[in-house]
Design a protein around this motif. Structure first.
Motif, PDB file in Angstrom:
ATOM      1  N   ALA A  57       0.832  -1.205   0.000  1.00  0.00           N
ATOM      2  CA  ALA A  57       0.000   0.000   0.000  1.00  0.00           C
ATOM      3  C   ALA A  57       0.869   1.259   0.000  1.00  0.00           C
ATOM      4  CB  ALA A  57      -0.945  -0.003   1.208  1.00  0.00           C
ATOM      5  N   ARG A  61       0.799   3.999  -2.928  1.00  0.00           N
ATOM      6  CA  ARG A  61       0.436   5.367  -2.565  1.00  0.00           C
ATOM      7  C   ARG A  61       1.534   6.350  -2.948  1.00  0.00           C
ATOM      8  NH1 ARG A  61       2.579   8.483   0.190  1.00  0.00           N
ATOM      9  NH2 ARG A  61       3.568   6.954   1.530  1.00  0.00           N
ATOM     10  N   LEU A  79      -5.670   3.738  -0.861  1.00  0.00           N
ATOM     11  CA  LEU A  79      -5.961   2.756  -1.914  1.00  0.00           C
ATOM     12  C   LEU A  79      -7.457   2.664  -2.192  1.00  0.00           C
ATOM     13  CD1 LEU A  79      -3.486  -0.196  -1.333  1.00  0.00           C
ATOM     14  CD2 LEU A  79      -3.155   1.939  -2.566  1.00  0.00           C
ATOM     15  N   ILE A  84      -8.549   1.259  -5.730  1.00  0.00           N
ATOM     16  CA  ILE A  84      -7.676   0.089  -5.839  1.00  0.00           C
ATOM     17  C   ILE A  84      -8.191  -0.999  -4.905  1.00  0.00           C
ATOM     18  CG2 ILE A  84      -5.317  -0.760  -5.470  1.00  0.00           C
ATOM     19  CD1 ILE A  84      -4.420   2.166  -6.201  1.00  0.00           C
ATOM     20  N   PRO A 133      -5.541  -5.251  -5.700  1.00  0.00           N
ATOM     21  CA  PRO A 133      -4.426  -4.473  -6.261  1.00  0.00           C
ATOM     22  C   PRO A 133      -3.849  -5.113  -7.534  1.00  0.00           C
ATOM     23  CG  PRO A 133      -4.148  -4.710  -3.904  1.00  0.00           C
ATOM     24  CD  PRO A 133      -5.278  -5.616  -4.312  1.00  0.00           C
TER      25      PRO A 133
END
Length: 142
Positions: A57, A61, A79, A84, A133
């Protein structure tokens, strides 16, 4: 832009930890509760699994220019905002971050029945975190 090598490597580690936990799911509850070595293996693997998700993450990011960093929970929020992660997965991953903190800092005060429940009932959330993701990456970076 997300570094494909870093992204794939992090997903590979996450997948390995999840597979390791899947192998431990069949341990009967009483055996788990009586075996400190199995408990430590599960706890450490869960910690690594959750940390791997936080690391993924953070990478997404930061490389995608999403909201500023902060707590691990804020990484998950970023996210979700970027579509995502689904809201439901983000909420469960935020709970997992709190759970990781308990595992990391409570040492001898861990409720092994709760850890066993997570092992038996919650691995699908970790798999969803892998899938969402990965799907986003394929759609936007292939």
């Amino acid at each position: 832009m997300v570094d494909e090598k870093v992204f794939v490597d992090k997903l590979r580690h996450i997948n390995r930890y999840t597979a390791d936990l899947r192998q431990m799911q069949d341990v009967p509850e009483q055996e788990y509760l009586n075996d400190v070595v199995i408990q430590r293996a599960v706890e450490r693997t869960l910690m690594n699994l959750i940390q791997g998700r936080i690391d993924l993450a953070q990478h997404v990011r930061s490389t995608e220019g999403l909201s500023p960093s902060g707590t691990a929970k804020r990484e998950m929020e970023a996210l979700e905002v970027a579509v995502i992660l689904s809201t439901e997965t983000r909420e469960r991953m935020e709970e997992a971050v709190g759970f990781r903190n308990v595992l990391a800092h409570q040492y001898g005060n861990i409720d092994h029945e709760i850890v066993y429940e997570v092992l038996r009932d919650d691995l699908h959330w970790f798999e969803r975190f892998q899938q969402e993701p990965a799907r986003w990456f394929q759609q936007h970076h292939s």
